[in-house]
Motif scaffolding. Sequence first.
Motif, mmCIF file in Angstrom:
data_model
loop_
_atom_site.group_PDB
_atom_site.id
_atom_site.type_symbol
_atom_site.label_atom_id
_atom_site.label_comp_id
_atom_site.label_asym_id
_atom_site.label_seq_id
_atom_site.Cartn_x
_atom_site.Cartn_y
_atom_site.Cartn_z
ATOM 1 N N THR A 258 -10.272 0.026 -0.206
ATOM 2 C CA THR A 258 -10.350 -0.328 -1.625
ATOM 3 C C THR A 258 -9.112 0.226 -2.334
ATOM 4 N N VAL A 259 -8.963 -0.159 -3.590
ATOM 5 C CA VAL A 259 -7.863 0.388 -4.396
ATOM 6 C C VAL A 259 -8.038 1.913 -4.520
ATOM 7 N N ASP A 260 -9.290 2.371 -4.650
ATOM 8 C CA ASP A 260 -9.524 3.822 -4.743
ATOM 9 C C ASP A 260 -9.053 4.531 -3.476
ATOM 10 N N TRP A 262 -6.768 3.434 -1.495
ATOM 11 C CA TRP A 262 -5.291 3.359 -1.549
ATOM 12 C C TRP A 262 -4.761 4.616 -2.246
ATOM 13 N N TYR A 263 -5.319 4.904 -3.446
ATOM 14 C CA TYR A 263 -4.850 6.072 -4.205
ATOM 15 C C TYR A 263 -5.209 7.383 -3.501
ATOM 16 N N ARG A 321 0.306 0.416 2.867
ATOM 17 C CA ARG A 321 -0.134 1.731 2.376
ATOM 18 C C ARG A 321 0.509 2.836 3.211
ATOM 19 N N ASN A 422 1.315 2.428 -8.141
ATOM 20 C CA ASN A 422 0.264 1.657 -8.798
ATOM 21 C C ASN A 422 -0.009 0.366 -8.011
ATOM 22 N N ALA A 423 -1.258 0.176 -7.617
ATOM 23 C CA ALA A 423 -1.602 -0.953 -6.747
ATOM 24 C C ALA A 423 -1.508 -2.287 -7.467
ATOM 25 N N THR A 424 -1.588 -2.267 -8.797
ATOM 26 C CA THR A 424 -1.664 -3.555 -9.507
ATOM 27 C C THR A 424 -0.620 -3.727 -10.618
ATOM 28 N N ILE A 454 -2.263 -5.542 -0.789
ATOM 29 C CA ILE A 454 -1.998 -4.125 -0.478
ATOM 30 C C ILE A 454 -2.480 -3.744 0.925
#
Length: 498
Positions: A258-260, A262-263, A321, A422-424, A454
């Motif tokens: 998920t994007v989370d 990713w971070y 990533r 930043n993913a987006t 991503i």
Amino acid sequence: MSKAHLDVVLTDTIGTINPNIYGHFMEHLGACVYEGAWVGEDSPIPNTRGFRNDVIAALKQIKAPVLRWPGGCFADDYHWQDGIGPRESRPRRINIHWGGVVETNEVGTHEFLDFCNLVGAKPYFAGNLGSGTVREMRDWVEYCNYPGDSTLALQRAENGSKEPFGVEFWGVGNENWGCGGNFSPEDYGTEYRRYSTYLRNLGDTKLFLVACGPAQNDLDWTRRFFTKLRKDYWQGTDIHGYAAHYYCGTAGSATEYTVDEWYELLYSASGVEPLIVQQWALMAGFDPAHKIGLIVDEWGTWHKPAPGHNPAFLWQQNTVRDGLVAALSLDIFNRHSDKVVMANIAQTINVLQAMILTEGEKMVLTPTFHVYDLYSDHQGGESVRTLFVTPEIETPKGKLPQVSGSASIKGSTLTLTLVNTNATEVAETSVRLLGGVLKQVVSTTGLSFPDGDIQAHNTFDNPEVVTVASQDLVASSDQFGLVITLPAASVTKLTLEI
Ligand code: AHR
């Protein structure tokens, strides 16, 4: 759109970026050495004296400066005499750490050094302190480096190399707090002293001895190890490098996240910076002149085992990533070029955060490879101060800067690498040069992959999803600097004439 600002202080030099910061690590583990690099002279896969030509060419392309070998955990169960002499009569051993497979010892000292020569990299040998002897490690040094006619040097000549190999970098054990013998820092300190006493400069090669440092940022190990050394025999102990290991991962998979997540991974990768700063500060108490360099001789992403692969072989895919993890980490090492003298990403081929994946005759280059390719211009450059004003991304563990990077100068060329985590969201970033003028934007290149994907990665069927391409990102420029629009989830390199 987010906005960020960067001052590059051209007159504030940090230190020369040691090319060895761009080093690699090859262990007898899974398909890293066997299959990945070594296929044998009789293989239909094009090779030079048994090593794959495509892999050699790829490692040359990224100017791989140093290769650490033969482990890892494997090193403290490796006996170098097993890997010399006629290949067909070398002993078959069990690789107790990595799947219990039979180690044929086909790749030993001569073969690995041949591979280093083919790639143009220096060797960094990890010696066996955990299950070996002082004599064994000392003899390996003599076998490799002595130019005279000792029995070991004559044996080397009989095995094909009259000339000494001149191996400079020697690790005195690996992870000796764990798989390298489960020592306490004090006991390892005693062993380090004993081993290093007998590791001598033979011939023209001045040894660079590396002590085992902490797991992640374990300050207790460092404090107790150096306290023990200093208390007992500090003055006479040769120690040139001190090596930490730093891995990062998440509970999720290598390719689906998920994007989370990713971070989460990028935040955890950034943790190598506090490690460097805090370990360095602690070492200053024992070594105020900082004669001992910091090394990160294993680092990178460690994901959950990939389905369909033996979990003991640590095979994993590598997405953009992972590419960003590599870029963030290399920027950190560049920014601390006064402290970090070597770093070796784990591992070169088919294991963990690999540069290269192979399957039979096929080879694929990963996003991490492409980042090393982009960043190779930093090798040997003079790192200069970069001051970022950037939005931050909230993660469950802390704040992740949206824009970060590093800058280095060679002659009239400034290489600036930038990461937008930043993913987006794109980041409009103004860059101002202080202490010099911008004459020309020579090029802008970056990781290139399908917009917004991503999880993009390269496969054997589709090997060019993620590549490096020149990009038109500079919105404006003048003698004071420029404005660049950094795409979401991006790694960018600017080559500037100053
Ligand atoms: O890189 C894989 C393993 O990770 C190495 O063998 C060991 O040193 C570390 O724990």
